[in-house]
Design a protein around this motif. Structure first.
Motif, PDB file in Angstrom:
ATOM      1  N   PRO A 284       0.386 -19.778   1.527  1.00 18.82           N
ATOM      2  CA  PRO A 284       1.526 -18.828   0.779  1.00 18.82           C
ATOM      3  C   PRO A 284       1.867 -19.233  -0.644  1.00 18.82           C
ATOM      4  CG  PRO A 284       2.221 -20.793   2.264  1.00 18.82           C
ATOM      5  CD  PRO A 284       0.821 -20.578   2.585  1.00 18.82           C
ATOM      6  N   LYS A 285       1.438 -20.219  -1.255  1.00 15.09           N
ATOM      7  CA  LYS A 285       1.651 -20.475  -2.523  1.00 15.09           C
ATOM      8  C   LYS A 285       0.485 -19.724  -3.538  1.00 15.09           C
ATOM      9  CE  LYS A 285       4.215 -24.894  -1.848  1.00 15.09           C
ATOM     10  NZ  LYS A 285       4.159 -26.426  -2.209  1.00 15.09           N
ATOM     11  N   CYS A 286      -0.319 -19.357  -2.980  1.00 19.38           N
ATOM     12  CA  CYS A 286      -1.570 -18.898  -3.751  1.00 19.38           C
ATOM     13  C   CYS A 286      -1.059 -17.596  -4.348  1.00 19.38           C
ATOM     14  CB  CYS A 286      -2.601 -18.627  -2.867  1.00 19.38           C
ATOM     15  SG  CYS A 286      -3.893 -17.727  -3.552  1.00 19.38           S
ATOM     16  N   LYS A 287      -1.396 -17.424  -5.572  1.00 19.69           N
ATOM     17  CA  LYS A 287      -1.025 -16.244  -6.328  1.00 19.69           C
ATOM     18  C   LYS A 287      -2.025 -15.209  -6.309  1.00 19.69           C
ATOM     19  CE  LYS A 287       1.563 -19.015  -9.610  1.00 19.69           C
ATOM     20  NZ  LYS A 287       2.798 -18.804  -9.001  1.00 19.69           N
ATOM     21  N   ILE A 288      -1.688 -13.904  -6.006  1.00 18.89           N
ATOM     22  CA  ILE A 288      -2.418 -12.887  -5.673  1.00 18.89           C
ATOM     23  C   ILE A 288      -2.451 -11.869  -6.884  1.00 18.89           C
ATOM     24  CG2 ILE A 288      -3.003 -10.905  -4.023  1.00 18.89           C
ATOM     25  CD1 ILE A 288      -1.983 -12.818  -1.850  1.00 18.89           C
ATOM     26  N   ILE A 289      -3.635 -11.432  -7.239  1.00 21.03           N
ATOM     27  CA  ILE A 289      -3.826 -10.519  -8.308  1.00 21.03           C
ATOM     28  C   ILE A 289      -4.918  -9.425  -7.781  1.00 21.03           C
ATOM     29  CG2 ILE A 289      -4.768  -9.934 -10.826  1.00 21.03           C
ATOM     30  CD1 ILE A 289      -4.419 -13.058 -11.245  1.00 21.03           C
ATOM     31  N   LEU A 290      -4.408  -8.327  -7.568  1.00 22.52           N
ATOM     32  CA  LEU A 290      -4.896  -6.871  -6.994  1.00 22.52           C
ATOM     33  C   LEU A 290      -5.667  -6.326  -8.305  1.00 22.52           C
ATOM     34  CD1 LEU A 290      -2.698  -5.604  -4.246  1.00 22.52           C
ATOM     35  CD2 LEU A 290      -4.636  -7.101  -4.040  1.00 22.52           C
TER      36      LEU A 290
ATOM     37  N   ASN B 282       2.276   0.640  -0.935  1.00 20.61           N
ATOM     38  CA  ASN B 282       1.935   0.266   0.102  1.00 20.61           C
ATOM     39  C   ASN B 282       1.534  -1.263  -0.074  1.00 20.61           C
ATOM     40  OD1 ASN B 282       1.483   0.125   3.004  1.00 20.61           O
ATOM     41  ND2 ASN B 282      -0.896   0.537   2.602  1.00 20.61           N
ATOM     42  N   ALA B 283       0.821  -1.389  -1.159  1.00 16.22           N
ATOM     43  CA  ALA B 283       0.417  -2.977  -1.372  1.00 16.22           C
ATOM     44  C   ALA B 283       1.560  -3.794  -1.867  1.00 16.22           C
ATOM     45  CB  ALA B 283      -0.700  -2.778  -2.824  1.00 16.22           C
ATOM     46  N   ILE B 284       2.486  -3.307  -2.637  1.00 14.95           N
ATOM     47  CA  ILE B 284       3.636  -4.125  -2.769  1.00 14.95           C
ATOM     48  C   ILE B 284       4.592  -4.615  -1.735  1.00 14.95           C
ATOM     49  CG2 ILE B 284       5.736  -3.957  -4.352  1.00 14.95           C
ATOM     50  CD1 ILE B 284       4.044  -2.458  -6.363  1.00 14.95           C
ATOM     51  N   GLU B 285       4.603  -3.626  -0.987  1.00 17.40           N
ATOM     52  CA  GLU B 285       5.541  -3.625   0.282  1.00 17.40           C
ATOM     53  C   GLU B 285       4.770  -4.753   1.475  1.00 17.40           C
ATOM     54  OE1 GLU B 285       7.633  -1.063   2.464  1.00 17.40           O
ATOM     55  OE2 GLU B 285       8.032   0.487   0.899  1.00 17.40           O
ATOM     56  N   LYS B 286       3.484  -4.816   1.231  1.00 16.07           N
ATOM     57  CA  LYS B 286       2.855  -5.466   2.233  1.00 16.07           C
ATOM     58  C   LYS B 286       2.665  -7.032   1.620  1.00 16.07           C
ATOM     59  CE  LYS B 286       0.389  -2.606   5.280  1.00 16.07           C
ATOM     60  NZ  LYS B 286      -1.086  -2.184   5.686  1.00 16.07           N
ATOM     61  N   ILE B 287       2.233  -7.410   0.405  1.00 17.14           N
ATOM     62  CA  ILE B 287       2.075  -8.629  -0.017  1.00 17.14           C
ATOM     63  C   ILE B 287       2.964  -9.023  -1.485  1.00 17.14           C
ATOM     64  CG2 ILE B 287      -0.246  -8.769   1.055  1.00 17.14           C
ATOM     65  CD1 ILE B 287      -1.470  -8.146  -1.482  1.00 17.14           C
ATOM     66  N   ASN B 288       3.509  -8.172  -2.076  1.00 15.25           N
ATOM     67  CA  ASN B 288       4.283  -8.359  -3.235  1.00 15.25           C
ATOM     68  C   ASN B 288       3.445  -9.286  -4.323  1.00 15.25           C
ATOM     69  OD1 ASN B 288       6.296  -8.178  -5.233  1.00 15.25           O
ATOM     70  ND2 ASN B 288       7.203 -10.094  -4.205  1.00 15.25           N
ATOM     71  N   PRO B 289       1.989  -8.584  -4.654  1.00 16.22           N
ATOM     72  CA  PRO B 289       1.278  -9.484  -5.407  1.00 16.22           C
ATOM     73  C   PRO B 289       1.970  -9.864  -6.927  1.00 16.22           C
ATOM     74  CG  PRO B 289       0.729  -7.213  -5.698  1.00 16.22           C
ATOM     75  CD  PRO B 289       1.608  -7.285  -4.703  1.00 16.22           C
ATOM     76  N   GLU B 290       1.346 -11.174  -7.319  1.00 21.40           N
ATOM     77  CA  GLU B 290       1.857 -11.621  -8.693  1.00 21.40           C
ATOM     78  C   GLU B 290       1.247 -10.767  -9.869  1.00 21.40           C
ATOM     79  OE1 GLU B 290       3.081 -14.497  -5.672  1.00 21.40           O
ATOM     80  OE2 GLU B 290       1.018 -13.413  -5.819  1.00 21.40           O
TER      81      GLU B 290
ATOM     82  N   PHE C 253      -0.909  -7.276 -10.768  1.00 19.56           N
ATOM     83  CA  PHE C 253      -1.512  -5.970 -10.113  1.00 19.56           C
ATOM     84  C   PHE C 253      -2.106  -5.035 -11.435  1.00 19.56           C
ATOM     85  CE2 PHE C 253      -0.327  -2.812  -6.268  1.00 19.56           C
ATOM     86  CZ  PHE C 253      -1.695  -2.426  -6.503  1.00 19.56           C
ATOM     87  N   ILE C 254      -3.467  -4.831 -11.390  1.00 18.42           N
ATOM     88  CA  ILE C 254      -4.106  -4.269 -12.627  1.00 18.42           C
ATOM     89  C   ILE C 254      -5.077  -3.221 -12.170  1.00 18.42           C
ATOM     90  CG2 ILE C 254      -5.914  -4.931 -14.180  1.00 18.42           C
ATOM     91  CD1 ILE C 254      -4.966  -7.995 -13.882  1.00 18.42           C
ATOM     92  N   LEU C 255      -4.703  -2.167 -13.000  1.00 19.07           N
ATOM     93  CA  LEU C 255      -5.702  -1.119 -12.959  1.00 19.07           C
ATOM     94  C   LEU C 255      -6.959  -1.441 -13.772  1.00 19.07           C
ATOM     95  CD1 LEU C 255      -6.146   2.021 -11.949  1.00 19.07           C
ATOM     96  CD2 LEU C 255      -5.278   2.510 -14.175  1.00 19.07           C
ATOM     97  N   LYS C 256      -8.176  -1.336 -13.403  1.00 20.83           N
ATOM     98  CA  LYS C 256      -9.179  -1.672 -13.928  1.00 20.83           C
ATOM     99  C   LYS C 256      -9.607  -1.163 -15.292  1.00 20.83           C
ATOM    100  CE  LYS C 256     -12.041  -3.437  -9.955  1.00 20.83           C
ATOM    101  NZ  LYS C 256     -13.337  -3.503  -9.355  1.00 20.83           N
TER     102      LYS C 256
ATOM    103  N   THR D 202      -0.514  -1.520 -17.403  1.00 17.12           N
ATOM    104  CA  THR D 202       0.431  -0.431 -18.111  1.00 17.12           C
ATOM    105  C   THR D 202       0.530   0.704 -17.118  1.00 17.12           C
ATOM    106  OG1 THR D 202      -0.277  -0.950 -20.379  1.00 17.12           O
ATOM    107  CG2 THR D 202       0.774   0.871 -20.009  1.00 17.12           C
ATOM    108  N   THR D 203      -0.657   1.231 -16.581  1.00 16.29           N
ATOM    109  CA  THR D 203      -0.616   2.176 -15.812  1.00 16.29           C
ATOM    110  C   THR D 203       0.055   2.090 -14.401  1.00 16.29           C
ATOM    111  OG1 THR D 203      -2.733   3.034 -16.732  1.00 16.29           O
ATOM    112  CG2 THR D 203      -2.073   3.913 -14.519  1.00 16.29           C
ATOM    113  N   ILE D 204       0.004   0.890 -14.019  1.00 10.95           N
ATOM    114  CA  ILE D 204       0.456   0.408 -12.772  1.00 10.95           C
ATOM    115  C   ILE D 204       2.223   0.381 -12.698  1.00 10.95           C
ATOM    116  CG2 ILE D 204       1.028  -1.405 -11.088  1.00 10.95           C
ATOM    117  CD1 ILE D 204      -1.717  -0.277 -10.775  1.00 10.95           C
ATOM    118  N   HIS D 205       2.659   0.023 -14.049  1.00 12.38           N
ATOM    119  CA  HIS D 205       3.953   0.240 -14.121  1.00 12.38           C
ATOM    120  C   HIS D 205       4.554   1.650 -14.223  1.00 12.38           C
ATOM    121  CE1 HIS D 205       5.816  -3.902 -14.751  1.00 12.38           C
ATOM    122  NE2 HIS D 205       4.860  -4.088 -15.571  1.00 12.38           N
TER     123      HIS D 205
END
Length: 223
Positions: A90-96, A108-116, A118-121, A145-148
């Motif tokens: 639970p303390k692990c920081k997740i970067i998608l 969907n990703a944000i609702e399920k895991i709320n990642p720390e 989130f990066i468009l490649k 930027t694009t995710i925002h």
């Protein structure tokens, strides 16, 4: 000595090599990094379980969303791996990380895991990846930027779709029949049919097929 334990999951080995090379430039004598790598959902699942069973920590996970699935465990992508990591670490920081910026996927990703993170490649380079890592490990969030920009488009909210509605749309787009969604969603068939009917009303107004639903969802940019 404290070590930052990083999990890197991507189905392209050259991409993982690049991440390791970039993140290794941040070498700190007091906080060395240990990299664990995986190239599919199955391999990542096994390594996550192994670390948990061995009572080893996991501090940061870089997860590509599009990965070869692990059907036996119904782990379809990096989002599902993120759910598993939240359960075990639970303390692990997740970067998608993803090549896709469809609003449905992001919400969907944000609702399920709320990642720390989130990066468009396509948004990232060596310097910005290092910046993202540095900000995230000290407790900040980093969305590229694009995710925002996509998240500012409030399509999902305006349609009043929740996570389950989004999952039904995603399953329809994969060609899953309504009667077969009960195993995927753990809902009754009648509940799924009622939700699907509401989705159809909001997207199509008039009658239409599953294909019409998916075509309209793609047309307005939520699939």
């Amino acid at each position: 000595m404290t070590t930052h334990n990083l999990l890197l999951v991507d189905d392209h080995p050259i991409t993982i090599d690049a991440y390791i090379n970039i993140l290794s430039r941040l070498e700190n004598a007091t906080i060395p990094k240990h990299f664990t790598t995986a190239f599919s959902c199955q391999e990542a699942y096994n390594k996550i379980r192994d670390r948990n069973h061995s009572q080893l920590t996991l501090d940061v996970a870089f997860l590509d969303i599009s990965l070869p699935p692990y059907e036996d465990r119904n782990i379809q992508n990096g989002i599902d791996l993120g759910i598993l990591i939240r359960q075990y670490f639970p303390k692990c920081k997740i970067i998608l990380l993803t090549m896709h910026s469809e609003p449905l996927l992001l919400h969907n990703a944000i609702e399920k895991i709320n990642p720390e993170g989130f990066i468009l490649k396509n948004d990232i380079n060596a310097q910005s990846l290092m910046t993202a890592y540095q900000e995230i490990v000290v407790g900040q969030k980093f969305y590229s930027t694009t995710i925002h920009k996509v998240l500012r488009q409030d399509i999902i909210k305006k349609l009043d779709f929740d996570t389950i509605d989004c999952e039904i749309l995603a399953l329809l787009s994969r060609g899953i029949r309504t009667k077969d969604m009960t195993d995927q969603l753990e809902l009754s068939l009648s509940t799924i049919e009622k939700r699907k009917s509401n989705i159809k009303i909001q997207l199509l107004v008039d009658k239409g097929t599953d294909k019409d639903i998916i075509d309209e969802a793609k047309k307005i940019g939520i699939l």
